[in-house]
Design a protein around this motif. Structure first.
Motif, PDB file in Angstrom:
ATOM      1  N   ILE A  18       0.841  -1.205   0.000  1.00 51.15           N
ATOM      2  CA  ILE A  18       0.000   0.000   0.000  1.00 51.15           C
ATOM      3  C   ILE A  18       0.875   1.253   0.000  1.00 51.15           C
ATOM      4  O   ILE A  18       0.691   2.161  -0.819  1.00 51.15           O
ATOM      5  CB  ILE A  18      -0.954   0.006   1.215  1.00 51.15           C
ATOM      6  CG1 ILE A  18      -1.921  -1.174   1.114  1.00 51.15           C
ATOM      7  CG2 ILE A  18      -1.726   1.324   1.283  1.00 51.15           C
ATOM      8  CD1 ILE A  18      -2.808  -1.332   2.321  1.00 51.15           C
ATOM      9  N   VAL A  19       1.853   1.289   0.913  1.00 55.29           N
ATOM     10  CA  VAL A  19       2.692   2.488   0.995  1.00 55.29           C
ATOM     11  C   VAL A  19       3.403   2.743  -0.335  1.00 55.29           C
ATOM     12  O   VAL A  19       3.429   3.872  -0.836  1.00 55.29           O
ATOM     13  CB  VAL A  19       3.733   2.354   2.122  1.00 55.29           C
ATOM     14  CG1 VAL A  19       4.633   3.553   2.154  1.00 55.29           C
ATOM     15  CG2 VAL A  19       3.047   2.218   3.438  1.00 55.29           C
ATOM     16  N   SER A  20       3.938   1.690  -0.932  1.00 55.37           N
ATOM     17  CA  SER A  20       4.678   1.892  -2.180  1.00 55.37           C
ATOM     18  C   SER A  20       3.754   2.384  -3.278  1.00 55.37           C
ATOM     19  O   SER A  20       4.099   3.300  -4.033  1.00 55.37           O
ATOM     20  CB  SER A  20       5.340   0.586  -2.607  1.00 55.37           C
ATOM     21  OG  SER A  20       6.041   0.025  -1.539  1.00 55.37           O
ATOM     22  N   VAL A  21       2.565   1.767  -3.367  1.00 55.03           N
ATOM     23  CA  VAL A  21       1.635   2.175  -4.418  1.00 55.03           C
ATOM     24  C   VAL A  21       1.237   3.636  -4.231  1.00 55.03           C
ATOM     25  O   VAL A  21       1.230   4.421  -5.180  1.00 55.03           O
ATOM     26  CB  VAL A  21       0.405   1.245  -4.430  1.00 55.03           C
ATOM     27  CG1 VAL A  21      -0.681   1.817  -5.313  1.00 55.03           C
ATOM     28  CG2 VAL A  21       0.800  -0.139  -4.893  1.00 55.03           C
ATOM     29  N   VAL A  22       0.945   4.000  -2.982  1.00 55.35           N
ATOM     30  CA  VAL A  22       0.550   5.389  -2.733  1.00 55.35           C
ATOM     31  C   VAL A  22       1.693   6.335  -3.103  1.00 55.35           C
ATOM     32  O   VAL A  22       1.468   7.404  -3.681  1.00 55.35           O
ATOM     33  CB  VAL A  22       0.120   5.582  -1.265  1.00 55.35           C
ATOM     34  CG1 VAL A  22      -0.128   7.045  -0.971  1.00 55.35           C
ATOM     35  CG2 VAL A  22      -1.137   4.786  -0.981  1.00 55.35           C
ATOM     36  N   LEU A  46      -1.554  11.108   3.537  1.00 55.48           N
ATOM     37  CA  LEU A  46      -2.200  10.809   4.820  1.00 55.48           C
ATOM     38  C   LEU A  46      -3.144   9.634   4.688  1.00 55.48           C
ATOM     39  O   LEU A  46      -3.108   8.693   5.510  1.00 55.48           O
ATOM     40  CB  LEU A  46      -2.981  12.031   5.300  1.00 55.48           C
ATOM     41  CG  LEU A  46      -2.225  13.009   6.170  1.00 55.48           C
ATOM     42  CD1 LEU A  46      -3.154  14.114   6.608  1.00 55.48           C
ATOM     43  CD2 LEU A  46      -1.663  12.288   7.388  1.00 55.48           C
ATOM     44  N   VAL A  47      -3.984   9.679   3.659  1.00 55.83           N
ATOM     45  CA  VAL A  47      -4.940   8.587   3.471  1.00 55.83           C
ATOM     46  C   VAL A  47      -4.188   7.271   3.308  1.00 55.83           C
ATOM     47  O   VAL A  47      -4.528   6.247   3.917  1.00 55.83           O
ATOM     48  CB  VAL A  47      -5.829   8.871   2.233  1.00 55.83           C
ATOM     49  CG1 VAL A  47      -6.677   7.650   1.908  1.00 55.83           C
ATOM     50  CG2 VAL A  47      -6.712  10.071   2.500  1.00 55.83           C
ATOM     51  N   GLY A  48      -3.121   7.328   2.488  1.00 54.27           N
ATOM     52  CA  GLY A  48      -2.348   6.117   2.264  1.00 54.27           C
ATOM     53  C   GLY A  48      -1.751   5.582   3.553  1.00 54.27           C
ATOM     54  O   GLY A  48      -1.798   4.381   3.827  1.00 54.27           O
ATOM     55  N   LEU A  49      -1.206   6.492   4.389  1.00 56.87           N
ATOM     56  CA  LEU A  49      -0.559   6.043   5.628  1.00 56.87           C
ATOM     57  C   LEU A  49      -1.584   5.463   6.596  1.00 56.87           C
ATOM     58  O   LEU A  49      -1.328   4.457   7.266  1.00 56.87           O
ATOM     59  CB  LEU A  49       0.197   7.201   6.267  1.00 56.87           C
ATOM     60  CG  LEU A  49       1.485   7.579   5.552  1.00 56.87           C
ATOM     61  CD1 LEU A  49       2.047   8.875   6.097  1.00 56.87           C
ATOM     62  CD2 LEU A  49       2.512   6.462   5.690  1.00 56.87           C
ATOM     63  N   VAL A  50      -2.763   6.113   6.651  1.00 56.79           N
ATOM     64  CA  VAL A  50      -3.789   5.595   7.559  1.00 56.79           C
ATOM     65  C   VAL A  50      -4.248   4.223   7.083  1.00 56.79           C
ATOM     66  O   VAL A  50      -4.414   3.290   7.878  1.00 56.79           O
ATOM     67  CB  VAL A  50      -4.971   6.586   7.666  1.00 56.79           C
ATOM     68  CG1 VAL A  50      -6.112   5.969   8.430  1.00 56.79           C
ATOM     69  CG2 VAL A  50      -4.516   7.865   8.344  1.00 56.79           C
ATOM     70  N   ALA A  51      -4.408   4.078   5.754  1.00 57.98           N
ATOM     71  CA  ALA A  51      -4.793   2.770   5.217  1.00 57.98           C
ATOM     72  C   ALA A  51      -3.737   1.732   5.569  1.00 57.98           C
ATOM     73  O   ALA A  51      -4.049   0.590   5.955  1.00 57.98           O
ATOM     74  CB  ALA A  51      -4.962   2.858   3.703  1.00 57.98           C
ATOM     75  N   THR A  52      -2.462   2.125   5.476  1.00 57.85           N
ATOM     76  CA  THR A  52      -1.384   1.202   5.820  1.00 57.85           C
ATOM     77  C   THR A  52      -1.459   0.806   7.292  1.00 57.85           C
ATOM     78  O   THR A  52      -1.284  -0.360   7.655  1.00 57.85           O
ATOM     79  CB  THR A  52      -0.026   1.865   5.547  1.00 57.85           C
ATOM     80  OG1 THR A  52      -0.084   2.512   4.291  1.00 57.85           O
ATOM     81  CG2 THR A  52       1.065   0.840   5.541  1.00 57.85           C
ATOM     82  N   LEU A  53      -1.744   1.823   8.125  1.00 58.77           N
ATOM     83  CA  LEU A  53      -1.849   1.555   9.562  1.00 58.77           C
ATOM     84  C   LEU A  53      -2.931   0.520   9.820  1.00 58.77           C
ATOM     85  O   LEU A  53      -2.747  -0.433  10.591  1.00 58.77           O
ATOM     86  CB  LEU A  53      -2.165   2.866  10.287  1.00 58.77           C
ATOM     87  CG  LEU A  53      -2.089   2.856  11.807  1.00 58.77           C
ATOM     88  CD1 LEU A  53      -0.706   2.458  12.259  1.00 58.77           C
ATOM     89  CD2 LEU A  53      -2.436   4.220  12.361  1.00 58.77           C
ATOM     90  N   ILE A  54      -4.057   0.688   9.139  1.00 57.83           N
ATOM     91  CA  ILE A  54      -5.148  -0.276   9.316  1.00 57.83           C
ATOM     92  C   ILE A  54      -4.700  -1.664   8.848  1.00 57.83           C
ATOM     93  O   ILE A  54      -4.922  -2.664   9.528  1.00 57.83           O
ATOM     94  CB  ILE A  54      -6.400   0.190   8.534  1.00 57.83           C
ATOM     95  CG1 ILE A  54      -6.935   1.479   9.178  1.00 57.83           C
ATOM     96  CG2 ILE A  54      -7.477  -0.885   8.543  1.00 57.83           C
ATOM     97  CD1 ILE A  54      -7.965   2.189   8.349  1.00 57.83           C
TER      98      ILE A  54
END
Lengths: 497, 518
Positions: A18-22, A46-54
């Motif tokens: 996810i992080v790489s794609v974002v 931010l959205v990407g990082l939060v998604a990664t966190l989840i």
């Protein structure tokens, strides 16, 4: 060989993906948008990082185990350190928006570099193989070198970047050489296989393994800035843009600690075979000495610092020393908790410093903070809280994490009690220099010419998050600690499900 | 949520209220001075409310029980076994009331503060919660937390609102205390681990040690005792660890001095009774002569240094060193009389010294000097003030029918009948401290109050104002009440003090003492 047997289970590396794609998306967006799509980029990051966190939190549901032929593992170490890394990245992103605007720097590259660095760190925390460790470390390091020199027209920033790069490469060479020797001795780069080779005593050249472990310790020691490999830290911290400094102090350090833990505390853990005993007692003893040195050198030199960034650089050295004390307990939980707490307070502190320093890092001398305490309470009180937390005064995260470390170390290894005493004496020393900026801010009269810094909304959110986090970990650490100490069913499968 | 919790956290609630009040009204454009006035009244409201609520402890308190009462227990950090465990027993009940009693008075005494009123009051309220927390905690971890929390507001009170050398004094205060408390932290962790590493419960650990279920190895025991003792001796402060105190007192604002002397120092003597004696009875017995020797040196040294001080506030500060020497002397005599006297003397000192600092503060506000030589014949322009100053000084030097007498008398009698080696000698030497205190206090009174008005500035001094009366009269009244009916206080402390004493010297000797009495 069927693919399933290799454990190609992509959910296991969902956060990294996810992080790489974002990060790639941000590059694309930046390429196709008009100059300065700063808010858009920050939003996507931010959205990407939060998604990664989840996705990291969801990892727990997959259960512990190794995937991709043991290249990647899922275990509590990975999950908790990944959370720390992502929180650091989120706070850095929140602060970066205002920083990029004030400095007039291009936003797209910054956010994608930040996310790639995060991807590298996550991989480092997930590594179950020395090769993955190296891969993660390099991704994280190379992006960090660029970030350190991001203010490219500024000589200090360039110097910082170059020093970071040279010494970082130097240390990576040590690490890599150590890995090669370990591979030579045990016949594998997989950490679990190395462990079982040591346990069964099937080591071709014991001396090779000891030298290899020693070299890896030097390599890791460089990355976490432990003495005597700490000399690069103050210059790099001082020269890099403040926000990057904060991020470097928190994220990469936590990630390297995760890998360090997995290779040494888990991989080279206590074993019955003669080589296992020799290796374990060897690294524990040398790390104990390193920890004592690191704390003492960091704290003593910090006493004489006049620049707030250098002060925090030496403090970060000292804190690496405290975390190493927890390392020696062999339990990951105190170290993970410590790194989370440390990341929050240090990032918060750098956030304030960034705002007070204003564009171009003009005001970073502590003397320039004179009297601002009641002028900008929204900044000075958080800074005071972070500094007191770093000093270990309750009811803050800094106290709770230190307590956790001291308690575990005192309990688990009676031979290391001297180290706890050294750590306590160091805490006493550290109180003095942490109080110094507070004294200057609150007890001295205001110097003329002070301009109140502008605080953007996102920056305020970052400050509030870090302050709340500092108190939350200090007052209500129960949930997190229980989650960390919860016994996990260790599945030692090399192939995935 | 029970009474004790409410009392402890009411001031904190007040601090939050002050913060929000300021944020809300300042944004609406209310003028600064008007807001400052409101902050003061809000603080008065919360401190008085806390005092009133804390009075409700009295009817529910059962004097025939030694163990903590009105307890409230919740799990807090389960992986360490930390509990939120608060309650009250005979040792702490009056200290809690002393704190809630002194707070409104110190707020009144700081009415003249005009610099950053809101922050000042917030620090005062946070400080109150911290101090109350120290006295009501029955969990070592919680105790340590509150013990440390009190540091920060006091540090700011001295550092921001203090006098000339405030920065030096504030840092010195902070560093001294932190050194002690971090050593104590190690000792707390060690005891906790020897006790099985599952609980910080003070009552449980005390019982386990008393019944031999928890054994602390001999070699370590001394060092753990030392770690606790150092933390508390610094706080008390016992000679020769007292050097931070005069600096802190002289530089602190009046209210800071009142609270510092009145409550913060008691945290040290309280800690000795709560931790050192019950956790390490044998080491405490062994060390008693040494501690008493230091206490006696402190009594005499403090008094002698007080005698030559040209500055009134410094004089009172050194008198604190002397008076707290008595308290430590009483605690380590291990007789019921002496320990009860020590506890009583803690309260007395809080009242008398608090009032003395308040008086010095009043004079200072009028003349902006505290040098004794700048005054003379103050009784002529300020008769009412002088009367009260006089009563308070007499109570501090131990005049019968005033509170100081009861405390010092009990301590000296109790020490004289103690079995600790050389106790009789220490009692005799300590008694000289009573005489010396009469010397320095009366001499100061004479030079400041009596005789002709020597300086023109002093002739027109305004007598005590209504606001100041509200601050000072309750203290004077308490000094008299505590001097006339001490049993009202001593009755409720008896059981708990005795239970500590029994742990140290054993039940057997208690019988012996009773027979001796008959």
């Amino acid at each position: 060989m069927q693919l399933e047997n290799l454990g190609l289970y992509y959910w296991a590396i969902a956060p990294e993906i996810i992080v790489s794609v974002v990060a790639v998306i941000i590059m694309m967006v930046d390429a196709f948008s008009a100059r300065g799509a700063r808010k858009l980029n920050a939003g996507i990051a931010l959205v990407g990082l939060v998604a990664t966190l989840i996705s990291v939190i969801m990892l727990e549901r997959l259960g512990t185990g190794s995937y991709f032929s043991g290249m990647v593992v899922i275990d509590p170490i990975r999950i908790f350190f990944s959370v720390t890394i992502l929180l650091a990245a989120i706070v850095a992103t929140l602060m970066a928006s205002q920083f990029l605007k004030d400095e007039g720097l291009p936003p797209g590259e910054f956010f994608s570099l930040l996310l790639f660095a995060t991807a590298g760190m996550l991989l480092l925390a997930a590594a179950g193989d020395l090769v993955t460790v190296f891969l993660g470390l390099e991704i994280a390091s190379i992006t960090s070198y660029v970030l350190a020199g991001y203010r490219r027209y500024d000589l200090r920033s360039n110097e910082s970047s170059l020093k970071y790069f040279l010494l970082g490469s130097f240390s990576t060479a040590f690490l890599l050489y150590g890995m090669a020797l370990t591979y030579g001795a045990t016949g594998s780069t997989n950490i679990q296989k190395i462990t079982s080779a040591i346990a069964s005593g099937q080591v071709t050249y014991p001396a090779l393994l000891l030298v290899g472990a020693g070299m890896m310790m030097v390599g890791f020691g460089f990355k976490i800035a432990s003495a005597p490999f700490h000399l690069w830290t103050p210059d790099v911290y001082e020269g890099a843009p403040t926000i990057v400094t904060g991020f470097m102090g928190a994220g990469p350090k936590a990630a390297v600690f995760a890998a360090f833990l997995r290779v040494f505390a888990v991989g080279f853990g206590p074993q019955d075979s003669p080589i296992g005993v020799q290796l374990h007692s060897g690294w524990v003893t040398s790390l104990a000495v390193i920890a004592a040195l690191t704390m003492t050198i960091g704290n003593v030199i910090a006493l004489s610092q006049k620049n707030i960034k250098r002060l925090l650089a030496y403090s970060s050295i000292a804190h690496a020393g405290y975390a190493l004390v927890g390392f020696l307990t062999g339990d990951f939980a105190p170290v993970a908790f410590y790194m989370l707490a440390y990341s929050l307070m240090t990032l918060g502190a750098f956030a304030v410093i960034q705002l007070l320093a204003r564009a171009g890092d003009q005001r970073t001398e502590i003397a320039e903070y004179a009297g601002i305490g009641f002028e900008v309470p929204a900044l000075s009180f958080p800074l005071a809280i972070f500094l007191l937390s770093l000093a270990g005064i309750p009811p803050t995260a800094g106290f709770m994490s230190k307590f956790y470390i001291f308690r575990s170390a005192w309990d688990m290894n009676p031979e290391l009690r001297w180290l706890v005493l050294v750590a306590v004496i160091n805490s006493i020393i550290s109180v003095y220099y942490y109080l110094y900026p507070i004294v200057i801010m609150f007890f001295r009269p205001l110097v003329p010419g002070f301009i109140k810094p502008r605080i953007a909304g996102l920056t305020m959110v970052a400050l509030i998050l870090t302050v709340l986090g500092t108190f939350y970990l200090g007052i209500l650490p129960n949930g997190l600690m229980n989650a960390m100490t919860k016994p996990v069913a260790v599945v030692s499968q090399i192939t995935g499900r | 949520m029970k009474l004790i919790t409410i009392v402890t956290f009411l001031p904190l609630l007040g601090a939050v209220a002050l913060f929000l009040h300021g944020v809300f009204w300042a944004s609406r454009g209310t003028s600064g001075e008007k807001l400052d006035e409101q902050y003061r009244w809000i603080t008065i409201f919360f401190t008085v409310l806390t005092f009133v609520v804390s009075l409700l402890i009295l009817p529910g308190f059962d004097s025939s029980i030694a163990a903590p009462q009105m307890v409230e227990k919740h799990d807090w950090i389960t992986s360490f076994g930390v509990q939120y465990f608060v309650g009250i027993d005979g040792i702490s009940i009056w200290l809690v009331l002393l704190t809630t009693f002194l707070m409104p008075l110190s707020v009144i005494a700081s009415w003249h503060v005009t610099k950053r009123v809101r922050e000042y009051m917030i620090f005062m309220l946070v400080l109150e919660t911290g101090m109350l927390g120290v006295f009501v905690s029955f969990d070592m971890f919680l105790f340590y937390l509150f013990f440390e929390i009190t540091l920060i507001p006091m540090y700011f009170l001295i550092g921001v609102w203090g006098g000339e050398r405030r920065i030096y004094a504030a840092i010195k205060f902070f560093i001294y205390t932190v050194v002690g408390s971090l050593l104590m932290l190690i000792a707390i962790i060690a005891i906790y681990l020897y006790n099985g590493g599952m609980s910080f419960d003070i009552v449980e650990i005390t019982n386990n040690i008393a019944t031999g279920r928890t054994v602390i190895p001999g070699g370590v025991k001394f060092w753990l005792w030392m770690a606790f003792a150092l933390a508390f001796f610094i706080k008390v402060p016992l000679w020769p660890l007292h050097t931070w105190l005069p600096d802190a007192h002289v530089e602190a604002p009046t209210a800071g001095s009142i609270i510092l002397a009145g409550v913060l120092l008691k945290m040290g003597t309280y800690g000795l009774m709560r931790f050192n004696l019950p956790f390490f009875p044998d080491i405490s017995r062994e060390m008693a002569p040494w501690v008493m020797a230091f206490a006696v040196i402190g009594i005499i040294y403090g008094a002698l240094v007080a005698m030559v001080q040209p500055d009134m506030k410094k004089l009172v500060a050194y008198s604190s060193v002397s008076h707290l020497g008595f308290v430590v002397l009483g605690i380590f005599a291990f007789t019921e009389t002496a320990m009860q006297g020590a506890l009583y003397q803690m309260l007395n000192h809080g009242i008398s010294t608090g009032a003395l600092f308040m008086c010095v503060g009043m004079i200072y506000e009028r003349r902006h000097t505290r040098q004794i030589e700048d005054f003379g014949g103050v009784a002529t322009p300020m008769p009412n003030f002088s009367t009260m100053f006089m009563i308070i000084s007499l109570s501090s030097l131990g005049l019968p029918l005033l509170n100081g007498f009861i405390g010092e008398f009990l301590i000296l009698i109790g020490t004289f009948s103690s079995d600790v080696p050389y106790a009789k000698m220490f009692a005799v030497l300590g008694a000289t401290g009573v005489i010396l205190s009469a010397v320095y206090l009366l001499w100061m009174l004479q030079r400041v109050m009596f005789g002709r008005v020597t300086r023109r500035e002093n002739a027109e001094l305004e007598d005590i104002t209504l606001r100041e009366k509200f601050g000072l009269i309750p203290l004077v009244a308490m000094a008299i009440i505590m001097g006339v009916i001490p049993m009202m206080f001593l009755r409720s402390t008896e059981k708990s003090v005795n239970s500590v004493r029994e742990i140290v010297v054993g039940k057997l000797e208690r019988v012996a003492v009773t027979i001796q009495k008959d």
